[in-house]
Every structure is written in C-alpha cells, then in structure tokens.
Design an enzyme around this catalytic site. Structure first.
Site, PDB file in Angstrom:
ATOM      1  N   THR A 187       3.328  -4.205  15.218  1.00  0.00           N
ATOM      2  CA  THR A 187       3.812  -4.007  16.655  1.00  0.00           C
ATOM      3  C   THR A 187       2.784  -4.067  17.790  1.00  0.00           C
ATOM      4  OG1 THR A 187       3.606  -1.688  16.112  1.00  0.00           O
ATOM      5  CG2 THR A 187       5.899  -2.488  16.120  1.00  0.00           C
TER       6      THR A 187
ATOM      7  N   CYS B 251       1.499  20.398 -16.735  1.00  0.00           N
ATOM      8  CA  CYS B 251       1.535  19.259 -17.706  1.00  0.00           C
ATOM      9  C   CYS B 251       2.017  20.197 -19.174  1.00  0.00           C
ATOM     10  CB  CYS B 251       0.272  18.864 -18.178  1.00  0.00           C
ATOM     11  SG  CYS B 251      -0.007  17.744 -19.425  1.00  0.00           S
TER      12      CYS B 251
ATOM     13  N   GLN C  75       0.671  -1.009  -0.058  1.00  0.00           N
ATOM     14  CA  GLN C  75       0.097  -0.089  -0.031  1.00  0.00           C
ATOM     15  C   GLN C  75       1.031   1.276  -0.059  1.00  0.00           C
ATOM     16  OE1 GLN C  75      -3.324  -0.040   2.949  1.00  0.00           O
ATOM     17  NE2 GLN C  75      -2.428  -1.856   3.723  1.00  0.00           N
ATOM     18  N   ASN C  76       2.220   1.017   0.248  1.00  0.00           N
ATOM     19  CA  ASN C  76       3.166   2.190   0.255  1.00  0.00           C
ATOM     20  C   ASN C  76       3.366   2.715  -1.130  1.00  0.00           C
ATOM     21  OD1 ASN C  76       3.141   1.707   2.908  1.00  0.00           O
ATOM     22  ND2 ASN C  76       5.173   0.608   3.000  1.00  0.00           N
TER      23      ASN C  76
ATOM     24  N   HIS D 280      -1.597   1.689  -4.244  1.00  0.00           N
ATOM     25  CA  HIS D 280      -2.048   2.918  -3.989  1.00  0.00           C
ATOM     26  C   HIS D 280      -0.927   3.926  -5.037  1.00  0.00           C
ATOM     27  CE1 HIS D 280      -4.022   2.055  -0.002  1.00  0.00           C
ATOM     28  NE2 HIS D 280      -4.703   1.571  -1.029  1.00  0.00           N
TER      29      HIS D 280
ATOM     30  N   ALA E 132       8.786  -4.605  12.423  1.00  0.00           N
ATOM     31  CA  ALA E 132       8.983  -5.582  11.186  1.00  0.00           C
ATOM     32  C   ALA E 132      10.537  -6.045  10.992  1.00  0.00           C
ATOM     33  CB  ALA E 132       8.406  -4.609  10.237  1.00  0.00           C
TER      34      ALA E 132
ATOM     35  N   THR F  30       0.181  -3.112   8.769  1.00  0.00           N
ATOM     36  CA  THR F  30      -0.854  -2.343   8.113  1.00  0.00           C
ATOM     37  C   THR F  30      -1.937  -2.342   9.180  1.00  0.00           C
ATOM     38  OG1 THR F  30      -2.542  -2.350   6.551  1.00  0.00           O
ATOM     39  CG2 THR F  30      -1.653  -4.422   7.028  1.00  0.00           C
ATOM     40  N   SER F  31      -2.806  -1.325   9.193  1.00  0.00           N
ATOM     41  CA  SER F  31      -3.674  -1.393  10.240  1.00  0.00           C
ATOM     42  C   SER F  31      -5.215  -1.956   9.850  1.00  0.00           C
ATOM     43  CB  SER F  31      -4.037   0.283  10.669  1.00  0.00           C
ATOM     44  OG  SER F  31      -4.355   0.938   9.471  1.00  0.00           O
TER      45      SER F  31
END
Ligand code: NAD
Length: 259
Positions: A222, A155, A101-102, A119, A241, A196-197
């Site tokens: 954790t 752009c 997701q990072n 993401h 981790a 991840t939560s």
C-alpha cells in the site's frame, strides 16, 4: 508498457512463480499488521517484547494470552480476495509456491497447497521445556479482556509449559525452511513480494536475493517503498493486496485465454 503490463508479461512468461507474503496480505481479512500499531486489547504492548523466549519466561500467562487472542482472531478470519487470487494464479499453468512470514492459515484456507511458513504457525504449539510438538485441546476461554492472562497448558510428556510453535525474535527458522526457500527462489522466474515491510530478517532478504539471481521481482504494497524505479526487472505495484492481486490474476487469465 505500464507497470501492470510489464508485471503480467513477466508472470505469463514464467514457468515458476514464488510469492513471498507478509502481514499486509492478511490485513484486509481483519488481522492487524504490527506496523499498524497494536490496538484494542494489546494497545501499549510491544510485539518485539511479547515475541521472545524471555517474555515467556518472565510472564508466560501474558504471552500465552496474546497468542490465544491472535489464534482466536485468525480462526474467525476468512481469506480475502488477495489470498484467493494467488490460489487462482496457480490454476493458470504456472507453478506458484508461497513463502509466508505469516503465522495464520489464510493461504491454506484460500486453497493454496504449497505454503512454506518461515515463522511457524499459530496452530502448532510445542513444549517450552522438551520441545515436543503438542496438540491443543479445544479453547475453553475466549480472550476478550485487556491484557488477558491465561495459564499455558502443560506438556503431556514432561509437564512443561506449552508455547506457540512460532519463531520468536532471536530464534532460528524451522529446520530446513530457509534451505527450501532458497531452492524455490533459485528455481523460480519471478518473485512477487506482497505486504511486507522488509524489516524482519532473513525473510526481508528474499527480494534482494532473487534480484541478484536476475529474477524479476514484483513488489505489492500500500505504500511506495521506493523500489524498482531504475531497474527493468524490478516492478513496484502500489495498492491494496486484494486490488493489485485480483487485477494481476484477471489480466493474466485474459492473456492465457488468447494463447
Ligand atoms: P509488517 O507489519 O512489518 O509490515 C506490513 C506491510 O504490509 C507494510 O509494509 C504495509 O505497508 C503493508 N500493508 C499493509 N496493509 C496492506 C494491504 N492491504 N495490502 C498490501 N500491503 C499492505 O509485516 P511483516 O513484514 O510481515 O513482518 C513482521 C512480522 O509480523 C512477521 O514476522 C510476521 O510473522 C508477523 N505478523 C504476522 C501476522 C499474520 O500472521 N497475519 C500479523 C502481524 C504480524
């Protein structure tokens, strides 16, 4: 059998391992998670507001400044022992695929080759108006001040404002990303969910989907998330981790050497 021994047994018996990572894995590289609360520059700001198309429409300089600050923070960060242990696991004869997701690139910096960014990524901006991908010029500003307001670059094709190539709240995942994630999960033997939560959907569904397909699911966090207490193939390893993943890698490599 201890939880670690049970986890290593599943990993050793696996042919294909999927690791799903969240902000917690990069926390020990100095990149704060959202649950830690925002500190310093962005204390008092709410990511759930800053990470929306509406916020960009209302205040593009604030949102661009927030991402520029994050991009510069990530550029300085080094992969930690957790990212490195995952890369090393892939050298033990099992296929290891990462779904993250990072929006940082710390898995890639650690050497991992197969990384699916659910993401998007801080490194790939696109035009807010015409959606074309864009290339960033070198930064001529360092974001060090509170609430830095930075005008987004334009752009080259349509002169629209550039936005970061990340998935904002309310937006769809990058095309094909979820389908790829699903086929990786269906095809794997073990899912390791790290840092991840489990709040942001649909990524938060990955452990349940894997569990429903009778895969072994290993949670690394954790905090004790209260999972895996009653199931044989759901294991919870509580700790940082870096510590948990290096221990798993070291136990796995010892097992592999005796095979
Ligand atoms: P989150 O902030 O909601 O949760 C982080 C989780 O990691 C928590 O459960 C916490 O207990 C755990 N954790 C914290 N430090 C840890 C450590 N050292 N070891 C193991 N676990 C640890 O993050 P999320 O679930 O990934 O979801 C929030 C959203 O935040 C995602 O969309 C993601 O894109 C975005 N985000 C990304 C980054 C990044 O790219 N590094 C940083 C912040 C937020």
């Amino acid at each position: 059998m201890t939880d670690y021994e049970q986890a290593v047994k599943a990993l050793i018996e696996a042919k294909k391992i999927v690791v799903s990572t969240g902000a917690g894995i990069s926390q020990e590289s100095g990149i704060p998670t959202y649950r830690d609360g925002l500190t310093g520059l962005w204390a008092g700001h709410n990511p759930q507001y800053l990470e929306t198309a509406n916020a960009f429409r209302e205040n593009p300089q604030l949102v661009w400044g927030w991402y520029l600050w994050r991009r510069q923070q990530v550029a300085r960060a080094k992969p930690n022992a957790g990212h490195i242990a995952l890369h090393q696991m892939a050298t033990l004869g099992r296929k290891v695929s990462i779904i993250t997701q990072n929006i940082d690139d710390l898995h890639e910096k650690a050497g991992s080759k197969e990384v699916l960014h659910l993401h998007g990524s801080l490194a790939t901006p696109q035009c807010f108006a015409c959606h074309r991908p864009a290339v960033l010029a070198a930064d001529n500003v360092q974001v060090t001040d509170f609430g830095a307001l930075i005008e987004p670059p334009r752009c080259k094709k349509c002169n629209g404002k550039l936005r970061p190539g990340v998935v904002w709240y309310g937006e769809e995942l990058p095309k094909g990303a979820w389908k790829t994630a699903m086929s990786l999960i269906k095809d794997c033997d073990v899912l390791v969910s790290v840092g991840t939560s489990g709040i942001v959907t649909p990524a938060s569904d990955l452990p349940d989907i894997a569990f429903g397909l009778y895969k072994t699911v290993i949670h690394v966090n954790t905090i004790d998330q209260g999972v895996g207490e009653h199931e044989l193939n759901e294991i919870s390893l509580v700790g940082k981790a870096t510590e948990v993943l290096t221990r798993l890698y070291s136990m796995m490599s010892k097992e592999v050497q005796t095979q």
